[in-house]
Design a protein around this motif. Structure first.
Motif, PDB file in Angstrom:
ATOM      1  N   THR A  52      -2.333  19.805  22.591  1.00  0.00           N
ATOM      2  CA  THR A  52      -1.015  19.003  23.255  1.00  0.00           C
ATOM      3  C   THR A  52      -0.469  18.308  22.259  1.00  0.00           C
ATOM      4  OG1 THR A  52      -2.409  18.670  25.226  1.00  0.00           O
ATOM      5  CG2 THR A  52      -0.723  17.419  25.056  1.00  0.00           C
ATOM      6  N   VAL A  54       2.942  17.048  22.773  1.00  0.00           N
ATOM      7  CA  VAL A  54       3.905  16.077  23.468  1.00  0.00           C
ATOM      8  C   VAL A  54       3.186  15.300  24.741  1.00  0.00           C
ATOM      9  CG1 VAL A  54       6.154  15.709  24.585  1.00  0.00           C
ATOM     10  CG2 VAL A  54       5.951  17.393  22.499  1.00  0.00           C
ATOM     11  N   GLU A  56       4.088  12.953  27.657  1.00  0.00           N
ATOM     12  CA  GLU A  56       5.188  12.017  28.093  1.00  0.00           C
ATOM     13  C   GLU A  56       4.665  11.294  29.321  1.00  0.00           C
ATOM     14  OE1 GLU A  56       9.170  11.982  27.887  1.00  0.00           O
ATOM     15  OE2 GLU A  56       9.349  14.101  28.665  1.00  0.00           O
ATOM     16  N   ASP A  59       9.057  10.370  31.569  1.00  0.00           N
ATOM     17  CA  ASP A  59      10.066  11.606  31.490  1.00  0.00           C
ATOM     18  C   ASP A  59      11.381  11.437  31.049  1.00  0.00           C
ATOM     19  OD1 ASP A  59       7.712  12.807  32.605  1.00  0.00           O
ATOM     20  OD2 ASP A  59       8.046  12.576  34.552  1.00  0.00           O
ATOM     21  N   LEU A  61      12.308  13.641  28.280  1.00  0.00           N
ATOM     22  CA  LEU A  61      12.670  15.041  27.589  1.00  0.00           C
ATOM     23  C   LEU A  61      12.907  16.005  28.662  1.00  0.00           C
ATOM     24  CD1 LEU A  61      10.311  14.899  24.506  1.00  0.00           C
ATOM     25  CD2 LEU A  61      12.644  13.904  24.636  1.00  0.00           C
ATOM     26  N   ARG A  63      12.642  19.956  29.947  1.00  0.00           N
ATOM     27  CA  ARG A  63      11.616  21.058  29.631  1.00  0.00           C
ATOM     28  C   ARG A  63      11.894  22.018  28.509  1.00  0.00           C
ATOM     29  NH1 ARG A  63      10.080  23.290  35.600  1.00  0.00           N
ATOM     30  NH2 ARG A  63       9.256  21.514  36.603  1.00  0.00           N
ATOM     31  N   THR A  65      13.513  21.274  25.708  1.00  0.00           N
ATOM     32  CA  THR A  65      13.214  20.298  24.521  1.00  0.00           C
ATOM     33  C   THR A  65      11.687  20.212  24.342  1.00  0.00           C
ATOM     34  OG1 THR A  65      15.039  18.944  24.738  1.00  0.00           O
ATOM     35  CG2 THR A  65      13.297  17.880  23.540  1.00  0.00           C
ATOM     36  N   GLU A  66      10.847  20.119  25.477  1.00  0.00           N
ATOM     37  CA  GLU A  66       9.303  19.953  25.419  1.00  0.00           C
ATOM     38  C   GLU A  66       8.832  21.426  24.725  1.00  0.00           C
ATOM     39  OE1 GLU A  66       6.586  18.234  28.033  1.00  0.00           O
ATOM     40  OE2 GLU A  66       8.123  17.222  29.049  1.00  0.00           O
ATOM     41  N   LEU A  69       9.436  21.730  21.066  1.00  0.00           N
ATOM     42  CA  LEU A  69       8.831  20.648  20.214  1.00  0.00           C
ATOM     43  C   LEU A  69       7.404  21.359  20.063  1.00  0.00           C
ATOM     44  CD1 LEU A  69       9.791  17.171  21.633  1.00  0.00           C
ATOM     45  CD2 LEU A  69      10.638  18.239  19.501  1.00  0.00           C
ATOM     46  N   ASN A  70       6.912  21.722  21.261  1.00  0.00           N
ATOM     47  CA  ASN A  70       5.572  22.366  21.210  1.00  0.00           C
ATOM     48  C   ASN A  70       5.679  23.492  20.183  1.00  0.00           C
ATOM     49  OD1 ASN A  70       4.202  20.743  23.236  1.00  0.00           O
ATOM     50  ND2 ASN A  70       5.200  21.789  24.966  1.00  0.00           N
ATOM     51  N   ARG A  85       1.940  14.703  16.942  1.00  0.00           N
ATOM     52  CA  ARG A  85       1.890  14.468  18.254  1.00  0.00           C
ATOM     53  C   ARG A  85       2.804  13.178  18.708  1.00  0.00           C
ATOM     54  NH1 ARG A  85      -3.146  16.433  17.280  1.00  0.00           N
ATOM     55  NH2 ARG A  85      -3.754  17.915  18.841  1.00  0.00           N
ATOM     56  N   ASN A 167      16.638  13.830  23.847  1.00  0.00           N
ATOM     57  CA  ASN A 167      16.344  14.978  23.522  1.00  0.00           C
ATOM     58  C   ASN A 167      16.570  15.412  21.928  1.00  0.00           C
ATOM     59  OD1 ASN A 167      15.192  16.325  26.157  1.00  0.00           O
ATOM     60  ND2 ASN A 167      17.335  15.675  26.617  1.00  0.00           N
TER      61      ASN A 167
END
Length: 240
Positions: A52, A54, A56, A59, A61, A63, A65-66, A69-70, A85, A167
Motif C-alpha cells: 500500500t 497511498v 487516504e 479523500d 486525491l 482515482r 491520481t492514486e 502514484l501507486n 508512502r 493531485n
C-alpha cells in the motif's frame, strides 16, 4: 394546547428546560468536533510485505491520481528497494503537530531499524496544508535531510499554494522522489513565480513622444476656449 404552552412559557415554566436543552446541544457539538481529528491509533497498520503506497484518510486525491502514484511508487520499490508512502489526514489530535504525528506513524509502521532503513513517509494535514517527511537511514544516502525537507515544503506545497491542487502536488512529489531515489540528479523544486512579466499593451514614458502629447493638449485647450466663445457671439449676432 398551544395556549397552554404559551401560558407556561409566560410563567417561566418552560424557560429552564429550554436553556438546559440549548446548553446540552452546544456541549455535544463542542465535544463531537475532536472526533473528526485523526490520531495515530486510527491510522491503519501495515504488514511487512504490504504494498500500500497511498493511505487516504481525507479523500482529496482522484482515482486516476492514486493509480498513477501507486504505479510510480511500486515500480520504484521493485527497481531500487526504496519504498515511499503518502498519507493524508484531516486535522490532527489536540496537542499533536505534523512532525510528531509523522514520526509516530513512521515508528508504528516500521518499528525496527531494519524495517525502516529503506522507507520514506510523507504526510499532509489537509486542514492546515502542513506537511512532514520521515526517512530511513539507508534512504538518507540519496535523500538527504535538506532534499527531503525541500520535497515536503517546496515541491509538495507549491501546487497547494496555487489553489489546493492536491493531485498535482502529490504527483510532483512522487516524480521528484522517484528520480532522486533512482540515483539520478535531483531536479529540484519548482521555482516560485513571484514576478510575472506581462507584456504591456501601453507605451512606457520613454517611448511616448512628449512633443506630440504637448501639441494635443494645447489644441484641446484652444478648442475648449474658442468653441464656447464662437457659440456665444453667434447667438448674439442672430438676436440683433
Amino acid at each position: 394546547m398551544i395556549q397552554h404552552l404559551k401560558t407556561r412559557l409566560n410563567r417561566g415554566q418552560l424557560l429552564p428546560g429550554f436553556i438546559i436543552s440549548l446548553v446540552l446541544t452546544i456541549l455535544v457539538s463542542f465535544w463531537a468536533t475532536p472526533a473528526l481529528a485523526t490520531g495515530v491509533y486510527q491510522v491503519p497498520a501495515l504488514s511487512g510485505t504490504d504494498e500500500t503506497w497511498v493511505v487516504e484518510m481525507d479523500d482529496v486525491l482522484s482515482r486516476s491520481t492514486e493509480g498513477r502514484l501507486n504505479n510510480t511508487l511500486s515500480d520504484l520499490a521493485k527497481k531500487t528497494g526504496y519504498e515511499v508512502r503518502f498519507l493524508t489526514v484531516h486535522r490532527l489530535d489536540y496537542g499533536e503537530t505534523i512532525d510528531t504525528f509523522t514520526e509516530k506513524v513512521f515508528q508504528k509502521w516500521f518499528p525496527t531499524p531494519e524495517s525502516a532503513a529503506n522507507q520514506i513517509l510523507l504526510v499532509l494535514d489537509t486542514v492546515t496544508n502542513n506537511s512532514a517527511i520521515q526517512t530511513g537511514e539507508k534512504a538518507q544516502s540519496l535523500l538527504t535531510d535538506d532534499i527531503a525537507e525541500s520535497v515536503a515544503q517546496d515541491t509538495l506545497k507549491y501546487p497547494l499554494r496555487k489553489g489546493n491542487k492536491y493531485n498535482e502536488a502529490f504527483i510532483a512529489a512522487s516524480d521528484r522522489l522517484a528520480t532522486i531515489l533512482s540515483g539520478k540528479p535531483d531536479p529540484g523544486a519548482r521555482k516560485e513565480e513571484d514576478n510575472i512579466n506581462v507584456e504591456s499593451t501601453f507605451k512606457s514614458a520613454e517611448e511616448t513622444n512628449d512633443t506630440s502629447a504637448t501639441i494635443i493638449v494645447v489644441v484641446l485647450l484652444v478648442v475648449a476656449t474658442v468653441v464656447p466663445m464662437a457659440t456665444y457671439y453667434y447667438f448674439q449676432a442672430n438676436r440683433s
